[in-house]
Design a protein around this motif. Sequence first.
Motif, PDB file in Angstrom:
ATOM      1  N   PHE A 194       0.810  -1.219   0.000  1.00  7.89           N
ATOM      2  CA  PHE A 194       0.000   0.000   0.000  1.00  7.89           C
ATOM      3  C   PHE A 194       0.842   1.267   0.000  1.00  7.89           C
ATOM      4  O   PHE A 194       0.297   2.373  -0.038  1.00  7.89           O
ATOM      5  CB  PHE A 194      -0.965  -0.011   1.182  1.00  7.89           C
ATOM      6  CG  PHE A 194      -1.847  -1.245   1.183  1.00  7.89           C
ATOM      7  CD1 PHE A 194      -2.745  -1.458   0.137  1.00  7.89           C
ATOM      8  CD2 PHE A 194      -1.746  -2.191   2.180  1.00  7.89           C
ATOM      9  CE1 PHE A 194      -3.539  -2.594   0.114  1.00  7.89           C
ATOM     10  CE2 PHE A 194      -2.538  -3.327   2.164  1.00  7.89           C
ATOM     11  CZ  PHE A 194      -3.444  -3.538   1.122  1.00  7.89           C
ATOM     12  N   TYR A 195       2.170   1.083   0.062  1.00 10.27           N
ATOM     13  CA  TYR A 195       3.087   2.220   0.033  1.00 10.27           C
ATOM     14  C   TYR A 195       4.277   1.856  -0.845  1.00 10.27           C
ATOM     15  O   TYR A 195       4.714   0.708  -0.846  1.00 10.27           O
ATOM     16  CB  TYR A 195       3.590   2.562   1.441  1.00 10.27           C
ATOM     17  CG  TYR A 195       2.473   2.856   2.416  1.00 10.27           C
ATOM     18  CD1 TYR A 195       1.975   4.151   2.550  1.00 10.27           C
ATOM     19  CD2 TYR A 195       1.908   1.839   3.172  1.00 10.27           C
ATOM     20  CE1 TYR A 195       0.942   4.421   3.432  1.00 10.27           C
ATOM     21  CE2 TYR A 195       0.865   2.093   4.051  1.00 10.27           C
ATOM     22  CZ  TYR A 195       0.386   3.384   4.172  1.00 10.27           C
ATOM     23  OH  TYR A 195      -0.636   3.637   5.037  1.00 10.27           O
ATOM     24  N   LEU A 196       4.792   2.846  -1.580  1.00  8.92           N
ATOM     25  CA  LEU A 196       5.970   2.620  -2.405  1.00  8.92           C
ATOM     26  C   LEU A 196       7.065   3.601  -1.992  1.00  8.92           C
ATOM     27  O   LEU A 196       6.806   4.784  -1.797  1.00  8.92           O
ATOM     28  CB  LEU A 196       5.637   2.815  -3.889  1.00  8.92           C
ATOM     29  CG  LEU A 196       4.680   1.791  -4.503  1.00  8.92           C
ATOM     30  CD1 LEU A 196       4.410   2.136  -5.962  1.00  8.92           C
ATOM     31  CD2 LEU A 196       5.245   0.377  -4.372  1.00  8.92           C
ATOM     32  N   ALA A 197       8.279   3.073  -1.863  1.00  2.00           N
ATOM     33  CA  ALA A 197       9.400   3.899  -1.436  1.00  2.00           C
ATOM     34  C   ALA A 197      10.521   3.857  -2.472  1.00  2.00           C
ATOM     35  O   ALA A 197      10.633   2.900  -3.238  1.00  2.00           O
ATOM     36  CB  ALA A 197       9.927   3.410  -0.087  1.00  2.00           C
ATOM     37  N   SER A 198      11.319   4.910  -2.464  1.00  6.13           N
ATOM     38  CA  SER A 198      12.478   4.985  -3.356  1.00  6.13           C
ATOM     39  C   SER A 198      13.755   5.022  -2.527  1.00  6.13           C
ATOM     40  O   SER A 198      13.896   5.869  -1.640  1.00  6.13           O
ATOM     41  CB  SER A 198      12.389   6.247  -4.218  1.00  6.13           C
ATOM     42  OG  SER A 198      13.680   6.586  -4.697  1.00  6.13           O
ATOM     43  N   ASP A 199      14.701   4.112  -2.816  1.00  7.95           N
ATOM     44  CA  ASP A 199      15.934   4.120  -2.015  1.00  7.95           C
ATOM     45  C   ASP A 199      16.927   5.153  -2.533  1.00  7.95           C
ATOM     46  O   ASP A 199      17.995   5.322  -1.957  1.00  7.95           O
ATOM     47  CB  ASP A 199      16.561   2.715  -1.927  1.00  7.95           C
ATOM     48  CG  ASP A 199      16.949   2.160  -3.277  1.00  7.95           C
ATOM     49  OD1 ASP A 199      17.186   2.946  -4.202  1.00  7.95           O
ATOM     50  OD2 ASP A 199      17.024   0.921  -3.402  1.00  7.95           O
ATOM     51  N   THR A 200      16.568   5.876  -3.587  1.00 10.83           N
ATOM     52  CA  THR A 200      17.434   6.987  -3.988  1.00 10.83           C
ATOM     53  C   THR A 200      17.035   8.271  -3.270  1.00 10.83           C
ATOM     54  O   THR A 200      17.881   9.082  -2.937  1.00 10.83           O
ATOM     55  CB  THR A 200      17.403   7.221  -5.509  1.00 10.83           C
ATOM     56  OG1 THR A 200      16.056   7.420  -5.920  1.00 10.83           O
ATOM     57  CG2 THR A 200      17.980   6.037  -6.252  1.00 10.83           C
ATOM     58  N   THR A 201      15.742   8.436  -3.021  1.00 11.91           N
ATOM     59  CA  THR A 201      15.294   9.655  -2.336  1.00 11.91           C
ATOM     60  C   THR A 201      15.032   9.426  -0.850  1.00 11.91           C
ATOM     61  O   THR A 201      14.975  10.370  -0.074  1.00 11.91           O
ATOM     62  CB  THR A 201      13.988  10.188  -2.948  1.00 11.91           C
ATOM     63  OG1 THR A 201      12.973   9.209  -2.755  1.00 11.91           O
ATOM     64  CG2 THR A 201      14.156  10.494  -4.418  1.00 11.91           C
ATOM     65  N   GLY A 202      14.845   8.169  -0.460  1.00 11.18           N
ATOM     66  CA  GLY A 202      14.537   7.871   0.934  1.00 11.18           C
ATOM     67  C   GLY A 202      13.120   8.254   1.323  1.00 11.18           C
ATOM     68  O   GLY A 202      12.805   8.418   2.500  1.00 11.18           O
ATOM     69  N   ALA A 218      14.214  -0.629 -10.209  1.00 10.93           N
ATOM     70  CA  ALA A 218      15.366  -1.128  -9.435  1.00 10.93           C
ATOM     71  C   ALA A 218      15.454  -0.489  -8.050  1.00 10.93           C
ATOM     72  O   ALA A 218      16.037  -1.061  -7.131  1.00 10.93           O
ATOM     73  CB  ALA A 218      16.650  -0.867 -10.206  1.00 10.93           C
ATOM     74  N   HIS A 219      14.881   0.688  -7.918  1.00 12.21           N
ATOM     75  CA  HIS A 219      14.994   1.404  -6.641  1.00 12.21           C
ATOM     76  C   HIS A 219      13.691   1.426  -5.855  1.00 12.21           C
ATOM     77  O   HIS A 219      13.554   2.124  -4.875  1.00 12.21           O
ATOM     78  CB  HIS A 219      15.465   2.845  -6.891  1.00 12.21           C
ATOM     79  CG  HIS A 219      16.849   2.918  -7.433  1.00 12.21           C
ATOM     80  ND1 HIS A 219      17.966   2.692  -6.663  1.00 12.21           N
ATOM     81  CD2 HIS A 219      17.302   3.132  -8.696  1.00 12.21           C
ATOM     82  CE1 HIS A 219      19.052   2.796  -7.408  1.00 12.21           C
ATOM     83  NE2 HIS A 219      18.677   3.057  -8.654  1.00 12.21           N
ATOM     84  N   ARG A 220      12.697   0.687  -6.341  1.00 14.91           N
ATOM     85  CA  ARG A 220      11.376   0.726  -5.720  1.00 14.91           C
ATOM     86  C   ARG A 220      11.225  -0.367  -4.671  1.00 14.91           C
ATOM     87  O   ARG A 220      11.620  -1.508  -4.885  1.00 14.91           O
ATOM     88  CB  ARG A 220      10.293   0.547  -6.795  1.00 14.91           C
ATOM     89  CG  ARG A 220       8.885   0.604  -6.229  1.00 14.91           C
ATOM     90  CD  ARG A 220       7.876   0.797  -7.340  1.00 14.91           C
ATOM     91  NE  ARG A 220       8.024  -0.201  -8.381  1.00 14.91           N
ATOM     92  CZ  ARG A 220       7.925   0.065  -9.672  1.00 14.91           C
ATOM     93  NH1 ARG A 220       7.672   1.279 -10.079  1.00 14.91           N
ATOM     94  NH2 ARG A 220       8.068  -0.892 -10.550  1.00 14.91           N
TER      95      ARG A 220
END
Length: 247
Positions: A194-202, A218-220
């Motif tokens: 229910f939530y999506l995060a980006s490891d480039t933006t944090g 790749a970063h999701r």
Amino acid sequence: MNDDPLLARLAGLAVEPPDGLLDRIAARWIAVPSPIGELSVAWTARGVAYVHQGDGFSGAFRARFGRPLMPATRPPAGLVPALRTGRLSGLALDLEELGEFQRDVLRAVQAVPRGEVRPYAWIAARAGRPGAVRAVGTALARNPVPLLVPCHRVTRSDGALGEYVFGPAAKQRLLLAEGVDLGRLDGLAKERVFYLASDTTGVVCFPTCHNARRITPAHRHGFRTLGAARTAGYRPCRTCRPDLQAA
DNA sequence: AGGAGGGCTTCTA
DNA sequence: GTAGAAGCCCTCC
């Protein structure tokens, strides 16, 4: 016979009140096109007050507003585009008849951008009553101006679309017409994401947030709860504010 | 006047 | 998965 022009005008007034007065008492209405077919729309001097689909328009209007209704020859400026795009861009609404809670809820709904969805619980929090999730549903069921206040963009926290004034099928059609990828949302919901995060933006977002849509695969990272995303080191997006609904 | 019941939900067992 | 209850506001009796 009396041909005094003043008396003749007075007699005319007795039969037909001047336009300005009539418009303050009565509402105008007209039928207009929309993405879900023809709608009947009524407005007062203050703005659009009622959007209705299907039969029984005038009866429903009278039951709700108790004032006379007169046909208009053309819609208010901007109404048809507003119905098509879900953006008011200056079109005025008349929400005077509503209670404070319902107005707060509708105002919160206005904050959901076209092409995105938010949960009922998020609306409740934004309306200042985090516990009033069920009551938000009731308030939206009574939304007098669907499409203009985009309650079709409010969906259930478990990923289901939920109910809608004009029926679930209309909700689905409206969201698809706005470009919401319902298939993808459904896929995510099946995986309990229910939530999506980006490891480039944090940053962690609701899946339909325009920031979330730009995360490269790749970063999701998907999360079931905001708490899990936070534990993993992500902070809530300042645009879609997933932190509003849950602790 | 005041309580019961219902509604575009959500959390829990 | 699904049933049940919690929960809040409004309407109606």
